[in-house]
Design a protein around this motif. Sequence first.
Motif, PDB file in Angstrom:
ATOM      1  N   GLN A  81      47.491  68.300  21.516  1.00  0.00           N
ATOM      2  CA  GLN A  81      48.245  67.869  20.337  1.00  0.00           C
ATOM      3  C   GLN A  81      49.304  68.904  19.953  1.00  0.00           C
ATOM      4  O   GLN A  81      50.330  68.558  19.371  1.00  0.00           O
ATOM      5  N   LEU A 108      53.253  70.928  11.838  1.00  0.00           N
ATOM      6  CA  LEU A 108      52.488  69.677  11.844  1.00  0.00           C
ATOM      7  C   LEU A 108      53.142  68.643  10.940  1.00  0.00           C
ATOM      8  O   LEU A 108      53.305  67.479  11.314  1.00  0.00           O
ATOM      9  N   THR A 151      56.297  66.989  12.162  1.00  0.00           N
ATOM     10  CA  THR A 151      56.151  66.095  13.312  1.00  0.00           C
ATOM     11  C   THR A 151      55.189  64.936  13.066  1.00  0.00           C
ATOM     12  O   THR A 151      55.210  63.943  13.783  1.00  0.00           O
ATOM     13  N   HIS A 152      54.315  65.065  12.069  1.00  0.00           N
ATOM     14  CA  HIS A 152      53.259  64.061  11.862  1.00  0.00           C
ATOM     15  C   HIS A 152      53.412  63.259  10.567  1.00  0.00           C
ATOM     16  O   HIS A 152      52.659  62.317  10.356  1.00  0.00           O
ATOM     17  N   PHE A 199      54.135  56.013  13.928  1.00  0.00           N
ATOM     18  CA  PHE A 199      53.470  57.164  14.542  1.00  0.00           C
ATOM     19  C   PHE A 199      52.637  56.735  15.747  1.00  0.00           C
ATOM     20  O   PHE A 199      52.570  57.454  16.755  1.00  0.00           O
ATOM     21  N   ALA A 239      53.107  58.516  19.344  1.00  0.00           N
ATOM     22  CA  ALA A 239      52.007  59.168  20.063  1.00  0.00           C
ATOM     23  C   ALA A 239      51.770  58.493  21.414  1.00  0.00           C
ATOM     24  O   ALA A 239      51.565  59.162  22.433  1.00  0.00           O
ATOM     25  N   GLY A 278      43.915  65.124  15.355  1.00  0.00           N
ATOM     26  CA  GLY A 278      44.279  64.041  14.451  1.00  0.00           C
ATOM     27  C   GLY A 278      43.739  62.702  14.913  1.00  0.00           C
ATOM     28  O   GLY A 278      43.930  62.318  16.064  1.00  0.00           O
ATOM     29  N   PHE A 325      46.401  60.515  16.204  1.00  0.00           N
ATOM     30  CA  PHE A 325      46.971  60.972  17.476  1.00  0.00           C
ATOM     31  C   PHE A 325      46.125  60.489  18.661  1.00  0.00           C
ATOM     32  O   PHE A 325      46.643  60.155  19.719  1.00  0.00           O
ATOM     33  N   ARG A 372      52.785  57.929   6.203  1.00  0.00           N
ATOM     34  CA  ARG A 372      52.074  59.189   6.418  1.00  0.00           C
ATOM     35  C   ARG A 372      52.740  60.274   5.575  1.00  0.00           C
ATOM     36  O   ARG A 372      53.920  60.543   5.720  1.00  0.00           O
TER      37      ARG A 372
END
Lengths: 330, 330
Positions: free
Chosen positions: B73, B120, B123-124, B132, B136, B181, B184, B220
């Motif tokens: 990740q 994090l 990017t998340h 997302f 992923a 995650g 993820f 998110r």
Amino acid sequence: MRLHTLIASMLVVASASADPLPSWNEGPAKQAITAFVSDVTDASGPEFVPPARRIAVFDNDGTLWVEQPMYTQFAFVLDRLRTLAPAHPEWKTEQPFKAALEGDMKTLGEAGMDGLMQLLMATHAGMTTDEFEMIAADWIGAARHPRFDRPYTELVYEPMLELLTYLRASGFKTFIVSGGGADFMRPWAEGVYGIPPEQVIGSEIARRFELREGVPVIVREPEVAFVDDKAGKPVGIQRHIGRRPILAFGNSDGDIQMLQWTTGAPGPRLGLILHHTDAEREYAYDRDSHVGKLDTALELAPGNGWVLVSMKDAWSKVFAPAHESSLPEK
Amino acid sequence: MRLHTLIASMLVVASASADPLPSWNEGPAKQAITAFVSDVTDASGPEFVPPARRIAVFDNDGTLWVEQPMYTQFAFVLDRLRTLAPAHPEWKTEQPFKAALEGDMKTLGEAGMDGLMQLLMATHAGMTTDEFEMIAADWIGAARHPRFDRPYTELVYEPMLELLTYLRASGFKTFIVSGGGADFMRPWAEGVYGIPPEQVIGSEIARRFELREGVPVIVREPEVAFVDDKAGKPVGIQRHIGRRPILAFGNSDGDIQMLQWTTGAPGPRLGLILHHTDAEREYAYDRDSHVGKLDTALELAPGNGWVLVSMKDAWSKVFAPAHESSLPEK
Ligand SMILES: [Ca+2]
Ligand SMILES: [Ca+2]
């Protein structure tokens, strides 16, 4: 023919021979359900959904079991306070405990959300998860509904049990998505609904792991960690399931967002709302009810294609007959 | 004989004929696993566990797939930053972004947990859960491991895939319980491990439901909502599964509490720790590693009866061969 194909064929033949929803009257609600299930399970049809994506979510209070005259979990709170009262002499004078012990609902109502939180924390926190599981299981095995004088686990709706069974037999995975406490429902949801603990999503208290003299425990802390209601329901679904359901069934305005999230995307999708219209066999309430208020969702239903299920019209039977599996398994 | 009993018997007969763990060498680890499964599935034996309680939990990084030279990740984070960099000219000078884009691991290390959180969140967070999921899935379908030059989804351990399959064929429900995650892992865990999204427990970012011009989305948010590591693992298990596993498999000190929670109760229970002892076929590391540090758990293993699985000794094969199912399904 491979073994699992053979078995699948046998099961399909066995289940096709009988009406899977005998307590549902013929009409638009039953028709919508059976047509949807038929569409998504027809491997050669345009609406086919692979079994892994057949996720169905159900509200609990007022959708799977009775929620009047008060949420069952609140009846648990009041009983639990009475059980604990001898060790808390201060509750005789301290609000909102005094009102709760005396059944003074007017004062309780005035205590509002803060008062409710105090009662919840006094009854739901401070013990281990194993201890709380036993407390909840013991209570549900002994408590009785004030009007029907039956255990609450017998006041689940027979047509909904049939629907859960029908969906599972059709390759669906069934989940509870309730504003009630996950750990309050889990001790009995498997025996009563056939829904295992890992498919029960609900509100949550904070939990902390620790070793107590070498013994691992999880302690329930007096802090709300997650509220699985309204906009919390889609979030709980994403947290827990990680993919979007294709069927959602609720009964109040607290289910609006769950219904939107489930039905507001392409592909075959079904949203259902149970409308309590049967004062004789159960209760009749909607826009003006404190418990299970159904108002905005009634407005939104037609435009969103959500199917209203009128209890009085749609169901030939309301409650499940008493049966062994209604008691929580140990 | 009822139909499901008949089917169960047929399946048992079918599976008993072949070694369910062909990539496991004969020895104490394989022996411990097969004896445990045999005990808990023997309906006439003293250790029988009903299928509903056959819950098995698996750490992911370093237990089901490779975690060296860096958590997968984190490789995703670095790649994602490079993808997003053209829209963020300020990252050319701003730390920790500058160091991340330049691969300057020393500066990154000095930025510590705060720096990692910045990377994090960049990017998340900020996108919808649907977006997302695609990000992923696209990344995992294209990225390749620096040493083995294969997709990460092919760097899962063949013996562990066999174990997952063996447990499921023996009535177990298999879960991932990872510090990584949840969102993820979910886009590819079903295709690679046969573990559906609803059985993937991991760390979580805050999520918020909203209607965007009438379209329901879950956004998110840049805030950590749950860390599923160390003492968080039993809490994640309780939150998500609601009952205690009987088998846990980990590889680092982050799994200690999950192992304690799983094995620290009466009844048949099995705790396993993968020990990376194979520099030639994979990696060899334990007490001094930054990634997947295994130190205290090595001390605790004997006293707790946890079985150490030495990769070099226990496995005849490490990685799964390339196969179609290693790519995430859309
Ligand atoms: Ca409800
Ligand atoms: Ca690990």
